[in-house]
Design a protein around this motif. Structure first.
Motif, PDB file in Angstrom:
ATOM      1  N   UNK B  49      48.581  53.748  41.910  1.00  0.00           N
ATOM      2  CA  UNK B  49      48.037  54.528  40.818  1.00  0.00           C
ATOM      3  C   UNK B  49      49.127  54.771  39.772  1.00  0.00           C
ATOM      4  N   UNK B  50      48.701  55.120  38.578  1.00  0.00           N
ATOM      5  CA  UNK B  50      49.662  55.303  37.485  1.00  0.00           C
ATOM      6  C   UNK B  50      50.736  56.323  37.858  1.00  0.00           C
ATOM      7  N   UNK B  60      52.912  45.772  38.990  1.00  0.00           N
ATOM      8  CA  UNK B  60      52.346  44.646  39.736  1.00  0.00           C
ATOM      9  C   UNK B  60      52.573  44.770  41.242  1.00  0.00           C
ATOM     10  N   UNK B  61      53.197  45.833  41.680  1.00  0.00           N
ATOM     11  CA  UNK B  61      53.445  46.004  43.111  1.00  0.00           C
ATOM     12  C   UNK B  61      52.159  46.439  43.816  1.00  0.00           C
TER      13      UNK B  61
END
Lengths: 138, 129
Positions: B49-50, B60-61
């Protein structure tokens, strides 16, 4: 055999004279056959080196080990395959050997509940030389 | 006395992965020959999540969860003559690869969860695609 399939015997980096014991592959109770795959990935060497890969099993929980194959490699990449059956009769007594089985010979009919590879190196090889081995147990 | 059963925890995880996990292959490469040690298993992957994207974690993890069952059965990665003896080689480490449907993912970090001395779960983070 409740867990058939491919089991890795290990990746052995070959450099200088040494005896490298691989881990025992365990829980092979009930195995009826063992297909063995041994690859020698040759880099470079000096002198007159040799690599002997001893396939071993045990019938008494590692108290004694028993060679069931000796595969000899020298100065070229090779790929060797062997097959063993647990149902081959052994009516002549077999005396277990430990890293003394004759070069490029094997003993059929003896598959315990554990198998491993022991690699004996004589001489000097480059760091990119490896023995990679596995079994397909069923 | 604790009534936690590690084998029951592993079985529960296996059941969950069988239901919602994706087919994947865990790969470790050895030496200049890039010799592969592979195991097929199920894995759950999820993005961050952000608010979780901080520190070393990039957009991209993905976080992953896997069971030790297939790893133990293989056994993976198997013996390697130049590995240290005081670590658990079954735990994926940096630069190991997970080959999933979305491509090749490179392990950044991973850790195992042990209950009563038994490895019951592996979690970590991958990067790629």
């Amino acid at each position: 055999m409740d867990n058939p399939g491919y089991k890795s015997l290990g990746v052995f980096d070959i450099t200088t004279s040494d005896t490298i014991e691989g881990d025992w592959v365990e829980d092979l109770e009930g195995a009826l056959a063992c297909l063995v795959n041994v690859r020698f990935l040759y880099g470079t060497s000096s002198g007159s080196p040799s690599v002997k890969a001893y396939l071993q099993t045990t019938t008494d929980d590692e108290a004694t080990v028993c060679d069931i194959a000796c595969v000899l490699f020298e100065e070229a990449s090779e790929h060797k395959i062997l097959n063993f059956s647990a149902l081959t009769p052994k009516t002549s007594q077999v005396t277990p050997t430990n890293k003394t089985l004759s070069d490029d010979t094997s003993v059929d009919g003896i598959i315990g509940n554990k198998i491993r590879l022991v690699v004996v190196v004589v001489g000097t090889y480059s760091s990119s030389t490896q023995v990679v081995a596995g079994i397909n147990i069923r | 006395m604790s009534d936690v059963d590690p084998q029951a925890l592993i079985a529960d995880l296996d059941d969950a992965l069988a239901e919602v996990g994706a087919e994947a292959t865990l790969v470790r490469l050895y030496g200049t020959n890039r010799t592969e040690s592979r195991v097929d298993l199920k894995v759950v992957l999820r993005g961050y999540k952000a608010e979780e994207i901080t520190g070393e974690i990039q957009q991209t993890d993905q976080a992953f969860i896997m069971s030790p069952t297939e790893i133990n059965n293989k056994p993976w990665p198997g013996f390697h003559s130049n590995e240290p003896e005081n670590i658990d080689l079954r735990i994926p480490r940096k630069n190991d690869q997970i080959l999933a449907s979305r491509g090749k993912l490179t392990v950044q970090e991973a850790d195992g969860i042990w209950v009563q001395g038994t490895l019951v779960r592996i979690e970590g983070r991958v990067r790629g695609n």
